[in-house]
Scaffold this motif. Structure first.
Motif, PDB file in Angstrom:
ATOM      1  N   THR A  40    -100.954  10.880 -36.419  1.00 37.63           N
ATOM      2  CA  THR A  40    -101.325  10.258 -37.687  1.00 37.63           C
ATOM      3  C   THR A  40    -102.425   9.223 -37.493  1.00 37.63           C
ATOM      4  O   THR A  40    -103.223   8.989 -38.394  1.00 37.63           O
ATOM      5  CB  THR A  40    -100.107   9.579 -38.342  1.00 37.63           C
ATOM      6  OG1 THR A  40     -99.526   8.649 -37.420  1.00 37.63           O
ATOM      7  CG2 THR A  40     -99.061  10.624 -38.728  1.00 37.63           C
ATOM      8  N   ASP A  41    -102.488   8.569 -36.339  1.00 39.11           N
ATOM      9  CA  ASP A  41    -103.553   7.609 -36.058  1.00 39.11           C
ATOM     10  C   ASP A  41    -104.861   8.354 -35.816  1.00 39.11           C
ATOM     11  O   ASP A  41    -104.884   9.363 -35.110  1.00 39.11           O
ATOM     12  CB  ASP A  41    -103.228   6.765 -34.817  1.00 39.11           C
ATOM     13  CG  ASP A  41    -102.254   5.646 -35.138  1.00 39.11           C
ATOM     14  OD1 ASP A  41    -101.556   5.765 -36.156  1.00 39.11           O
ATOM     15  OD2 ASP A  41    -102.213   4.671 -34.378  1.00 39.11           O
ATOM     16  N   ASP A  42    -105.953   7.850 -36.370  1.00 42.50           N
ATOM     17  CA  ASP A  42    -107.248   8.484 -36.138  1.00 42.50           C
ATOM     18  C   ASP A  42    -107.626   8.451 -34.663  1.00 42.50           C
ATOM     19  O   ASP A  42    -108.209   9.388 -34.133  1.00 42.50           O
ATOM     20  CB  ASP A  42    -108.341   7.795 -36.958  1.00 42.50           C
ATOM     21  CG  ASP A  42    -108.232   8.126 -38.433  1.00 42.50           C
ATOM     22  OD1 ASP A  42    -107.614   9.157 -38.753  1.00 42.50           O
ATOM     23  OD2 ASP A  42    -108.740   7.355 -39.256  1.00 42.50           O
ATOM     24  N   VAL A  43    -107.320   7.324 -33.993  1.00 37.72           N
ATOM     25  CA  VAL A  43    -107.642   7.169 -32.568  1.00 37.72           C
ATOM     26  C   VAL A  43    -106.346   6.870 -31.828  1.00 37.72           C
ATOM     27  O   VAL A  43    -105.977   5.715 -31.646  1.00 37.72           O
ATOM     28  CB  VAL A  43    -108.670   6.048 -32.343  1.00 37.72           C
ATOM     29  CG1 VAL A  43    -109.061   5.975 -30.868  1.00 37.72           C
ATOM     30  CG2 VAL A  43    -109.905   6.254 -33.218  1.00 37.72           C
ATOM     31  N   PRO A  44    -105.599   7.881 -31.418  1.00 40.42           N
ATOM     32  CA  PRO A  44    -104.320   7.639 -30.738  1.00 40.42           C
ATOM     33  C   PRO A  44    -104.535   7.070 -29.340  1.00 40.42           C
ATOM     34  O   PRO A  44    -105.416   7.497 -28.598  1.00 40.42           O
ATOM     35  CB  PRO A  44    -103.684   9.027 -30.678  1.00 40.42           C
ATOM     36  CG  PRO A  44    -104.838   9.962 -30.707  1.00 40.42           C
ATOM     37  CD  PRO A  44    -105.890   9.310 -31.555  1.00 40.42           C
ATOM     38  N   LEU A  45    -103.715   6.084 -29.007  1.00 39.62           N
ATOM     39  CA  LEU A  45    -103.825   5.396 -27.725  1.00 39.62           C
ATOM     40  C   LEU A  45    -102.457   5.350 -27.067  1.00 39.62           C
ATOM     41  O   LEU A  45    -101.427   5.426 -27.730  1.00 39.62           O
ATOM     42  CB  LEU A  45    -104.344   3.966 -27.921  1.00 39.62           C
ATOM     43  CG  LEU A  45    -105.620   3.808 -28.747  1.00 39.62           C
ATOM     44  CD1 LEU A  45    -105.828   2.347 -29.112  1.00 39.62           C
ATOM     45  CD2 LEU A  45    -106.810   4.336 -27.982  1.00 39.62           C
ATOM     46  N   MET A  46    -102.451   5.196 -25.760  1.00 35.56           N
ATOM     47  CA  MET A  46    -101.203   4.978 -25.044  1.00 35.56           C
ATOM     48  C   MET A  46    -101.409   3.849 -24.045  1.00 35.56           C
ATOM     49  O   MET A  46    -102.525   3.597 -23.592  1.00 35.56           O
ATOM     50  CB  MET A  46    -100.755   6.241 -24.306  1.00 35.56           C
ATOM     51  CG  MET A  46    -101.680   6.713 -23.204  1.00 35.56           C
ATOM     52  SD  MET A  46    -100.835   7.586 -21.876  1.00 35.56           S
ATOM     53  CE  MET A  46    -100.111   6.206 -20.986  1.00 35.56           C
ATOM     54  N   ARG A  47    -100.322   3.164 -23.738  1.00 34.92           N
ATOM     55  CA  ARG A  47    -100.356   2.104 -22.728  1.00 34.92           C
ATOM     56  C   ARG A  47     -99.736   2.648 -21.450  1.00 34.92           C
ATOM     57  O   ARG A  47     -98.602   3.160 -21.468  1.00 34.92           O
ATOM     58  CB  ARG A  47     -99.590   0.875 -23.214  1.00 34.92           C
ATOM     59  CG  ARG A  47     -99.732  -0.342 -22.297  1.00 34.92           C
ATOM     60  CD  ARG A  47     -98.733  -1.418 -22.653  1.00 34.92           C
ATOM     61  NE  ARG A  47     -98.931  -1.921 -24.000  1.00 34.92           N
ATOM     62  CZ  ARG A  47     -99.797  -2.881 -24.326  1.00 34.92           C
ATOM     63  NH1 ARG A  47    -100.574  -3.401 -23.393  1.00 34.92           N
ATOM     64  NH2 ARG A  47     -99.889  -3.306 -25.567  1.00 34.92           N
ATOM     65  N   LYS A  82    -101.458  -0.509 -14.634  1.00 33.92           N
ATOM     66  CA  LYS A  82    -100.287  -0.668 -15.498  1.00 33.92           C
ATOM     67  C   LYS A  82    -100.683  -1.485 -16.729  1.00 33.92           C
ATOM     68  O   LYS A  82    -101.386  -2.480 -16.611  1.00 33.92           O
ATOM     69  CB  LYS A  82     -99.153  -1.354 -14.738  1.00 33.92           C
ATOM     70  CG  LYS A  82     -97.853  -1.455 -15.524  1.00 33.92           C
ATOM     71  CD  LYS A  82     -96.771  -2.101 -14.673  1.00 33.92           C
ATOM     72  CE  LYS A  82     -95.438  -2.149 -15.420  1.00 33.92           C
ATOM     73  NZ  LYS A  82     -95.492  -2.950 -16.645  1.00 33.92           N
ATOM     74  N   ASP A  83    -100.269  -1.041 -17.904  1.00 36.86           N
ATOM     75  CA  ASP A  83    -100.538  -1.656 -19.209  1.00 36.86           C
ATOM     76  C   ASP A  83    -101.966  -1.434 -19.712  1.00 36.86           C
ATOM     77  O   ASP A  83    -102.314  -1.913 -20.791  1.00 36.86           O
ATOM     78  CB  ASP A  83    -100.252  -3.174 -19.187  1.00 36.86           C
ATOM     79  CG  ASP A  83     -98.773  -3.467 -19.032  1.00 36.86           C
ATOM     80  OD1 ASP A  83     -97.951  -2.654 -19.510  1.00 36.86           O
ATOM     81  OD2 ASP A  83     -98.442  -4.503 -18.433  1.00 36.86           O
ATOM     82  N   GLU A  84    -102.789  -0.684 -18.970  1.00 36.82           N
ATOM     83  CA  GLU A  84    -104.129  -0.383 -19.458  1.00 36.82           C
ATOM     84  C   GLU A  84    -104.034   0.640 -20.588  1.00 36.82           C
ATOM     85  O   GLU A  84    -103.183   1.522 -20.587  1.00 36.82           O
ATOM     86  CB  GLU A  84    -104.998   0.160 -18.322  1.00 36.82           C
ATOM     87  CG  GLU A  84    -106.476   0.249 -18.687  1.00 36.82           C
ATOM     88  CD  GLU A  84    -107.365   0.495 -17.471  1.00 36.82           C
ATOM     89  OE1 GLU A  84    -108.586   0.432 -17.616  1.00 36.82           O
ATOM     90  OE2 GLU A  84    -106.818   0.754 -16.373  1.00 36.82           O
ATOM     91  N   ILE A  85    -104.944   0.507 -21.565  1.00 41.06           N
ATOM     92  CA  ILE A  85    -104.948   1.390 -22.723  1.00 41.06           C
ATOM     93  C   ILE A  85    -105.783   2.631 -22.426  1.00 41.06           C
ATOM     94  O   ILE A  85    -106.908   2.539 -21.938  1.00 41.06           O
ATOM     95  CB  ILE A  85    -105.520   0.665 -23.964  1.00 41.06           C
ATOM     96  CG1 ILE A  85    -104.721  -0.598 -24.252  1.00 41.06           C
ATOM     97  CG2 ILE A  85    -105.515   1.601 -25.172  1.00 41.06           C
ATOM     98  CD1 ILE A  85    -103.254  -0.354 -24.508  1.00 41.06           C
ATOM     99  N   VAL A  86    -105.214   3.799 -22.725  1.00 44.05           N
ATOM    100  CA  VAL A  86    -105.899   5.071 -22.519  1.00 44.05           C
ATOM    101  C   VAL A  86    -105.975   5.801 -23.864  1.00 44.05           C
ATOM    102  O   VAL A  86    -104.978   5.912 -24.578  1.00 44.05           O
ATOM    103  CB  VAL A  86    -105.167   5.953 -21.491  1.00 44.05           C
ATOM    104  CG1 VAL A  86    -105.858   7.308 -21.345  1.00 44.05           C
ATOM    105  CG2 VAL A  86    -105.098   5.251 -20.143  1.00 44.05           C
ATOM    106  N   ARG A  87    -107.154   6.275 -24.185  1.00 40.46           N
ATOM    107  CA  ARG A  87    -107.373   7.002 -25.434  1.00 40.46           C
ATOM    108  C   ARG A  87    -107.015   8.479 -25.246  1.00 40.46           C
ATOM    109  O   ARG A  87    -107.370   9.092 -24.235  1.00 40.46           O
ATOM    110  CB  ARG A  87    -108.837   6.866 -25.844  1.00 40.46           C
ATOM    111  CG  ARG A  87    -109.232   7.565 -27.120  1.00 40.46           C
ATOM    112  CD  ARG A  87    -110.731   7.382 -27.315  1.00 40.46           C
ATOM    113  NE  ARG A  87    -111.228   8.071 -28.490  1.00 40.46           N
ATOM    114  CZ  ARG A  87    -112.518   8.215 -28.772  1.00 40.46           C
ATOM    115  NH1 ARG A  87    -113.432   7.720 -27.943  1.00 40.46           N
ATOM    116  NH2 ARG A  87    -112.890   8.840 -29.860  1.00 40.46           N
ATOM    117  N   LEU A  88    -106.332   9.048 -26.234  1.00 39.27           N
ATOM    118  CA  LEU A  88    -105.928  10.443 -26.191  1.00 39.27           C
ATOM    119  C   LEU A  88    -106.723  11.248 -27.219  1.00 39.27           C
ATOM    120  O   LEU A  88    -107.361  10.691 -28.106  1.00 39.27           O
ATOM    121  CB  LEU A  88    -104.434  10.573 -26.491  1.00 39.27           C
ATOM    122  CG  LEU A  88    -103.483   9.792 -25.577  1.00 39.27           C
ATOM    123  CD1 LEU A  88    -102.058   9.921 -26.087  1.00 39.27           C
ATOM    124  CD2 LEU A  88    -103.594  10.269 -24.141  1.00 39.27           C
ATOM    125  N   ALA A  89    -106.659  12.561 -27.096  1.00 40.81           N
ATOM    126  CA  ALA A  89    -107.298  13.434 -28.080  1.00 40.81           C
ATOM    127  C   ALA A  89    -106.427  13.522 -29.327  1.00 40.81           C
ATOM    128  O   ALA A  89    -105.213  13.362 -29.269  1.00 40.81           O
ATOM    129  CB  ALA A  89    -107.522  14.818 -27.493  1.00 40.81           C
TER     130      ALA A  89
END
Length: 332
Positions: A40-47, A82-89
């Motif tokens: 649902t997020d336009d730019v999904p991110l994960m920590r 650890k705790d760095e933000i990574v952008r997903l498709a």
């Protein structure tokens, strides 16, 4: 960028194990739309929950290595802290092919499988990352089909590949038996293409090469992905092998563009990319105008180009990260 809502979701997704299957999307309700969305997020991110690599993240989320690296140019490929933000498709524009069988868009290292729609269910498309042929062993293009499927195959390296390995001091046996170090993995599917081209799995030594230009021309997939596909598609399934680095498509009256870098050994200028993009935008607009001409109101003619965001277009064709960018929204 929206960070907040996906963190909890990413914890769930980070538990994906080696039994995960393809990313499955519902096709848009409007059959003229061609943009599919996972989150649902336009730019999904994960920590990142631990120190790892971008290929580790790609493996967990069933993305290709090239894709995850393009989406995260500021992140160290080999050391995600650890705790760095990574952008997903997230969003993807479907390739311009019939929505049937399998489409391999080698320009984005990604496959789309359209399973037969079951009565009472919404149509879907499954998407898989895959590796493709190197510059000197190009994956062929054109329409073909699956002609044979084999479980637990042995690998008989072609003489050309054996010569290459021998020249590099890595001689190959005449036959590699089934097992974890077999380059074909546990499943292979033969394509009706001269030269013995396959869709196959991978051995444990090359699993992080998925989503790269690395094979001898075949299409290489993650083990769980080829297993799912093998059991889903029958012999005779159509396979469209295309190279579409620039794609344009609609979703809910918004026009998007998706642009990928040239493959190794190929080079197109920004002007050439712009020329391709403008033709695709015009084609998409004409197709959409045809819908409106059938009974809905819309200002302008089919020959008019929409007043799209030209700066956004130039940025997409410069960054080339494969992320669909909105160019224009129709006013109804």
């Amino acid at each position: 960028m929206k960070v907040r809502s996906l963190f909890a979701f990413s914890i769930l997704l980070s538990a994906i194990s080696g039994t995960a299957n393809a990313t499955t999307y519902s096709l848009p309700e409007n059959s003229n739309d061609s943009v599919i969305t996972e989150f649902t997020d336009d730019v999904p991110l994960m920590r990142a929950e631990q120190s790892e690599t971008l290929p580790d993240v790609a493996r967990r989320f069933l993305l290709g290595q090239t894709e995850i690296v393009r989406l995260n140019p500021e992140v160290d490929r080999w050391h995600v802290k650890k705790d760095e933000i990574v952008r997903l498709a997230n969003k993807r524009i479907l390739p311009d092919t019939p929505h049937e069988g399998i489409t391999l868009n080698i320009a984005e290292y990604r496959m789309y499988y359209y399973p037969p729609t079951q009565k009472g269910t919404a149509p879907q498309v499954m998407s898989y990352a895959h590796g493709i042929g190197r510059q000197d062993w190009k994956t062929p293009l054109g329409k073909t089909s699956i002609v044979r499927k084999v479980k637990d195959p042995s690998w008989h390296p072609p003489e050309s590949i054996r010569r290459e390995h021998a020249a590099n001091g890595d001689p190959l046996p005449a036959v590699v038996p089934p097992g974890p170090h077999n380059p074909l993995g546990a499943y292979k599917m033969h394509l009706a293409v001269p030269g013995g081209y396959l869709i196959h799995g991978t051995d444990i030594d090359k699993i992080y090469g998925i989503g790269m230009q690395i094979t001898h021309g075949c299409v290489r997939m993650y083990p769980e992905d080829i297993e799912a596909l093998y059991h889903s598609v029958p012999v005779g399934t159509s396979v469209y092998m295309v190279k579409q680095p620039i794609k344009v498509g609609w979703l809910d009256n918004t026009l998007y563009i998706e642009a990928h870098p040239d493959l190794e050994g190929e080079e197109t200028t920004l002007d050439q990319k712009l020329d391709v993009a403008l033709k695709l935008i015009q084609k998409a607009n004409i197709a959409r105008d045809g819908v409106y001409a059938a009974g809905q109101s819309e200002t302008g003619t089919a020959q008019n180009m929409p007043e799209f965001d030209r700066e956004a277009l130039k940025q997409a064709l410069t960054v080339l990260d494969g992320n669909p960018v909105a160019l224009y929204q129709r006013l109804l």
